[in-house]
Design a protein around this motif. Structure first.
Motif, PDB file in Angstrom:
ATOM      1  N   ASP A  64       0.834  -1.193   0.000  1.00 40.28           N
ATOM      2  CA  ASP A  64       0.000   0.000   0.000  1.00 40.28           C
ATOM      3  C   ASP A  64       0.875   1.252   0.000  1.00 40.28           C
ATOM      4  O   ASP A  64       2.100   1.179   0.147  1.00 40.28           O
ATOM      5  N   ILE A  65       0.253   2.417  -0.155  1.00 39.53           N
ATOM      6  CA  ILE A  65       0.986   3.672  -0.101  1.00 39.53           C
ATOM      7  C   ILE A  65       0.320   4.596   0.920  1.00 39.53           C
ATOM      8  O   ILE A  65      -0.778   4.333   1.403  1.00 39.53           O
ATOM      9  N   VAL A  66       1.036   5.658   1.247  1.00 36.65           N
ATOM     10  CA  VAL A  66       0.503   6.708   2.112  1.00 36.65           C
ATOM     11  C   VAL A  66       0.183   7.896   1.217  1.00 36.65           C
ATOM     12  O   VAL A  66       0.976   8.258   0.351  1.00 36.65           O
ATOM     13  N   GLY A  67      -0.978   8.489   1.418  1.00 28.69           N
ATOM     14  CA  GLY A  67      -1.314   9.611   0.558  1.00 28.69           C
ATOM     15  C   GLY A  67      -2.494  10.424   1.032  1.00 28.69           C
ATOM     16  O   GLY A  67      -3.211  10.029   1.952  1.00 28.69           O
ATOM     17  N   CYS A  71     -11.516  13.420  -2.736  1.00 28.89           N
ATOM     18  CA  CYS A  71     -12.803  12.762  -2.972  1.00 28.89           C
ATOM     19  C   CYS A  71     -13.409  13.251  -4.281  1.00 28.89           C
ATOM     20  O   CYS A  71     -13.562  14.460  -4.480  1.00 28.89           O
ATOM     21  N   PRO A  72     -13.758  12.348  -5.204  1.00 33.92           N
ATOM     22  CA  PRO A  72     -14.353  12.767  -6.476  1.00 33.92           C
ATOM     23  C   PRO A  72     -15.774  13.301  -6.315  1.00 33.92           C
ATOM     24  O   PRO A  72     -16.299  13.939  -7.226  1.00 33.92           O
ATOM     25  N   ASN A  73     -16.376  13.063  -5.159  1.00 33.47           N
ATOM     26  CA  ASN A  73     -17.738  13.549  -4.945  1.00 33.47           C
ATOM     27  C   ASN A  73     -17.770  14.967  -4.386  1.00 33.47           C
ATOM     28  O   ASN A  73     -18.508  15.816  -4.884  1.00 33.47           O
ATOM     29  N   CYS A  74     -16.946  15.241  -3.361  1.00 35.79           N
ATOM     30  CA  CYS A  74     -16.997  16.570  -2.731  1.00 35.79           C
ATOM     31  C   CYS A  74     -15.701  17.356  -2.885  1.00 35.79           C
ATOM     32  O   CYS A  74     -15.615  18.510  -2.442  1.00 35.79           O
ATOM     33  N   ASN A  75     -14.665  16.745  -3.494  1.00 40.34           N
ATOM     34  CA  ASN A  75     -13.400  17.414  -3.795  1.00 40.34           C
ATOM     35  C   ASN A  75     -12.636  17.838  -2.545  1.00 40.34           C
ATOM     36  O   ASN A  75     -11.855  18.785  -2.584  1.00 40.34           O
ATOM     37  N   ARG A  76     -12.847  17.131  -1.435  1.00 47.29           N
ATOM     38  CA  ARG A  76     -12.118  17.460  -0.211  1.00 47.29           C
ATOM     39  C   ARG A  76     -11.100  16.356   0.097  1.00 47.29           C
ATOM     40  O   ARG A  76     -11.273  15.206  -0.304  1.00 47.29           O
ATOM     41  N   PRO A  77     -10.006  16.695   0.807  1.00 45.07           N
ATOM     42  CA  PRO A  77      -8.890  15.751   0.979  1.00 45.07           C
ATOM     43  C   PRO A  77      -9.052  14.832   2.191  1.00 45.07           C
ATOM     44  O   PRO A  77      -9.516  15.232   3.255  1.00 45.07           O
ATOM     45  N   THR A  78      -8.635  13.586   2.021  1.00 45.29           N
ATOM     46  CA  THR A  78      -8.591  12.609   3.109  1.00 45.29           C
ATOM     47  C   THR A  78      -7.197  12.004   3.166  1.00 45.29           C
ATOM     48  O   THR A  78      -6.690  11.523   2.150  1.00 45.29           O
ATOM     49  N   PHE A  79      -6.586  12.049   4.339  1.00 44.78           N
ATOM     50  CA  PHE A  79      -5.261  11.450   4.537  1.00 44.78           C
ATOM     51  C   PHE A  79      -5.445   9.982   4.903  1.00 44.78           C
ATOM     52  O   PHE A  79      -6.188   9.648   5.827  1.00 44.78           O
ATOM     53  N   ILE A  80      -4.770   9.092   4.172  1.00 42.36           N
ATOM     54  CA  ILE A  80      -4.861   7.657   4.420  1.00 42.36           C
ATOM     55  C   ILE A  80      -3.458   7.074   4.536  1.00 42.36           C
ATOM     56  O   ILE A  80      -2.628   7.232   3.642  1.00 42.36           O
ATOM     57  N   ASP A  81      -3.204   6.409   5.650  1.00 38.63           N
ATOM     58  CA  ASP A  81      -1.922   5.747   5.893  1.00 38.63           C
ATOM     59  C   ASP A  81      -2.214   4.317   6.329  1.00 38.63           C
ATOM     60  O   ASP A  81      -2.575   4.064   7.473  1.00 38.63           O
ATOM     61  N   ASN A  82      -2.083   3.368   5.397  1.00 40.23           N
ATOM     62  CA  ASN A  82      -2.250   1.954   5.721  1.00 40.23           C
ATOM     63  C   ASN A  82      -0.911   1.241   5.862  1.00 40.23           C
ATOM     64  O   ASN A  82      -0.857   0.014   5.897  1.00 40.23           O
ATOM     65  N   VAL A  83       0.163   2.026   5.952  1.00 37.24           N
ATOM     66  CA  VAL A  83       1.503   1.458   6.051  1.00 37.24           C
ATOM     67  C   VAL A  83       2.070   1.620   7.461  1.00 37.24           C
ATOM     68  O   VAL A  83       2.476   0.650   8.101  1.00 37.24           O
ATOM     69  N   PHE A  84       2.083   2.847   7.963  1.00 37.27           N
ATOM     70  CA  PHE A  84       2.744   3.131   9.229  1.00 37.27           C
ATOM     71  C   PHE A  84       1.798   3.075  10.428  1.00 37.27           C
ATOM     72  O   PHE A  84       2.196   2.669  11.511  1.00 37.27           O
ATOM     73  N   SER A  85       0.570   3.514  10.259  1.00 37.87           N
ATOM     74  CA  SER A  85      -0.271   3.665  11.450  1.00 37.87           C
ATOM     75  C   SER A  85      -1.731   3.272  11.257  1.00 37.87           C
ATOM     76  O   SER A  85      -2.529   3.453  12.165  1.00 37.87           O
ATOM     77  N   GLN A  86      -2.117   2.751  10.092  1.00 40.80           N
ATOM     78  CA  GLN A  86      -3.513   2.361   9.839  1.00 40.80           C
ATOM     79  C   GLN A  86      -4.455   3.515  10.190  1.00 40.80           C
ATOM     80  O   GLN A  86      -5.355   3.392  11.021  1.00 40.80           O
ATOM     81  N   THR A  87      -4.223   4.657   9.549  1.00 41.29           N
ATOM     82  CA  THR A  87      -4.935   5.881   9.902  1.00 41.29           C
ATOM     83  C   THR A  87      -5.703   6.429   8.712  1.00 41.29           C
ATOM     84  O   THR A  87      -5.217   6.398   7.581  1.00 41.29           O
TER      85      THR A  87
END
Length: 219
Positions: A64-67, A71-87
């Protein structure tokens, strides 16, 4: 885990992230399915900011990557980290599309939802405790009673169903833990509190008003 170990782990993860990751802005990154914490939609996005991890073995181990995903629906950002902290920040909010709720009650409920969405689970349980006290007083309980008395009020005055007695005791325990103990509340405890609050709000505000607002059919 004691406090020293907890903060040491936090520092280690932070240093690992700092040493191994660079942010790279791209129009197209590895696709990710997630539920947006803003609009609540389940989406697939390949637009956002990705990372470069400076360790081939680490990359091989973690596919996986961190990034930051847009969102294509509302154009707002979500931080997702499934590598270091499952966040994921913000987390998907529990449904708050409730109707006919008193403004002061709704404001506390919304604050509890906002706390949950950023992973503040102890804060969520404390706000749910405050929310239940607001609801109880609005439904007729006396002010300045203990939290246990307000929970008892819901049960004895039949503001919850007879089959929900186990919920009452569970919510009382979670509320006491948040307010009187040093232990941190878990995500699961915060979710239980929010579900219980939603049940109280729907059964005592939303549903009764839906029925009363329906026009009687012409005789």
């Amino acid at each position: 885990m004691n406090n020293e170990d907890y903060f040491e782990d936090r520092v280690d993860n932070r240093d690992l992230f700092k040493d191994k990751v660079d942010w790279v802005l791209k129009d197209s990154i590895q696709e990710k399915n997630f539920q947006c914490g803003y609009c609540g939609k389940s989406v697939n996005s390949s637009k956002g900011i990705t990372t470069i991890i400076h360790n081939d073995a680490f990359i091989e181990q973690h596919k996986d990557i961190v990034g930051v995903y847009i969102c294509p629906n509302c154009n707002r950002p979500t931080f997702i980290d499934n590598v270091f902290s499952q966040t994921q920040v913000p987390l998907p909010k529990i449904d708050n599309n409730l109707q006919n709720i008193p403004l002061e009650v709704m404001e506390v409920y919304q604050e509890a939802l906002d706390a949950y969405s950023v992973g503040a689970f102890t804060g969520t349980t404390l706000l749910c405790r405050k929310l239940l006290m607001h609801i109880a007083v609005d439904l007729g309980a006396k002010e300045n009673e203990s939290f246990a008395e307000y929970v008892k009020f819901f049960d004895e005055q039949h503001y919850i169903s007879p089959r929900s007695h186990n919920w009452v005791d569970e919510i009382r325990k979670i509320g006491n833990k948040a307010n009187h103990k040093l232990d941190m509340n878990t995500k699961e405890e915060a979710e239980k509190d929010l579900i219980f609050c939603e049940m109280i709000l729907k059964s005592n505000y939303e549903y009764p008003n839906e029925i009363s607002n329906k026009k009687e059919p012409n005789q």
